[in-house]
Design a protein around this motif. Structure first.
Motif, PDB file in Angstrom:
ATOM      1  N   UNK A  93       4.487   0.826  -4.001  1.00  0.00           N
ATOM      2  CA  UNK A  93       5.671   1.060  -4.822  1.00  0.00           C
ATOM      3  C   UNK A  93       6.578   2.097  -4.166  1.00  0.00           C
ATOM      4  N   UNK A  94       5.980   3.150  -3.621  1.00  0.00           N
ATOM      5  CA  UNK A  94       6.775   4.173  -2.947  1.00  0.00           C
ATOM      6  C   UNK A  94       7.483   3.559  -1.747  1.00  0.00           C
ATOM      7  N   UNK A  95       6.764   2.753  -0.975  1.00  0.00           N
ATOM      8  CA  UNK A  95       7.377   2.123   0.194  1.00  0.00           C
ATOM      9  C   UNK A  95       8.549   1.222  -0.215  1.00  0.00           C
ATOM     10  N   UNK A 135      10.089   6.019   7.062  1.00  0.00           N
ATOM     11  CA  UNK A 135       9.246   5.088   6.332  1.00  0.00           C
ATOM     12  C   UNK A 135       7.900   5.749   6.037  1.00  0.00           C
ATOM     13  N   UNK A 136       7.169   5.205   5.069  1.00  0.00           N
ATOM     14  CA  UNK A 136       5.817   5.678   4.778  1.00  0.00           C
ATOM     15  C   UNK A 136       4.920   5.280   5.944  1.00  0.00           C
ATOM     16  N   UNK A 137       4.075   6.205   6.379  1.00  0.00           N
ATOM     17  CA  UNK A 137       3.147   5.942   7.476  1.00  0.00           C
ATOM     18  C   UNK A 137       2.273   4.738   7.126  1.00  0.00           C
ATOM     19  N   UNK A 138       2.171   3.803   8.039  1.00  0.00           N
ATOM     20  CA  UNK A 138       1.401   2.574   7.792  1.00  0.00           C
ATOM     21  C   UNK A 138      -0.047   2.847   7.409  1.00  0.00           C
ATOM     22  N   UNK A 139      -0.608   3.950   7.885  1.00  0.00           N
ATOM     23  CA  UNK A 139      -2.001   4.290   7.560  1.00  0.00           C
ATOM     24  C   UNK A 139      -2.166   4.619   6.081  1.00  0.00           C
ATOM     25  N   UNK A 140      -1.062   4.964   5.418  1.00  0.00           N
ATOM     26  CA  UNK A 140      -1.119   5.333   4.002  1.00  0.00           C
ATOM     27  C   UNK A 140      -0.896   4.151   3.059  1.00  0.00           C
ATOM     28  N   UNK A 141      -0.496   3.009   3.598  1.00  0.00           N
ATOM     29  CA  UNK A 141      -0.251   1.841   2.754  1.00  0.00           C
ATOM     30  C   UNK A 141      -1.565   1.240   2.279  1.00  0.00           C
TER      31      UNK A 141
END
Length: 169
Positions: A2-4, A30-36
């Protein structure tokens, strides 16, 4: 996720405004992919859905909730808050409760499918007590049926949506 999505929406709006010459937009990371979180690939089988419906048969409110989600692919919350006396409009269901704010996640207005009609009739004739959450019921059902923790009420929505999409709906 949702944040992304929110960041991507903000980024698009800023780029658009900058392209129109209205502002000088800052660069938004962008949100770091590791955090998705991992994508929801879990679909329920016919057997699992049947088991969930069978388990719910002992609790009329839970059974109606599951039936409504299966018939409409609605989110669990709106299905839980559904009031057939106000939201069943003959051949259609307005899953967006009267008076609720209309956001980007506005709930759908959908046609009523034949198998749902007897459920709606019984629900309108004999309403069950409203509940705010079915979390405990869901967790107990999931353990009783041996379903993994990745099976949530949203899995029903995802399963039905995927079936509809696969069939061109």
């Amino acid at each position: 996720e949702a944040v992304q999505r929110n960041i991507e929406d903000l980024r698009a709006a800023l780029h658009h405004a900058e392209g129109e010459g209205r502002i000088t937009a800052p660069k938004v990371a962008s949100v770091d992919r590791k955090l998705l979180s991992n994508p929801r690939d879990r679909l329920l089988t016919d057997k699992e859905l049947g088991a969930i419906l069978g388990y719910a048969a002992e609790d009329v409110g839970a059974w109606r909730w599951i039936c409504l989600m299966l018939a409409t692919a609605s989110r669990p919350g709106p299905a839980l808050a559904f009031n057939p006396g106000e939201q069943w409009l003959g051949e259609i269901l307005d899953l967006h409760p009267e008076g609720k704010a209309k956001t980007d996640k506005r709930n759908a207005v959908v046609p009523v499918i034949g198998p749902l009609v007897p459920v709606l009739e019984a629900w309108a004739e004999e309403p069950h007590p409203a509940v705010k959450s079915r979390k405990r019921w869901w967790n107990t059902m999931r353990r009783a049926l041996g379903l993994s923790e990745d099976v949530t009420p949203y899995t029903i929505r995802h399963t039905v949506s995927t079936w509809l999409d696969a069939n061109g709906v």
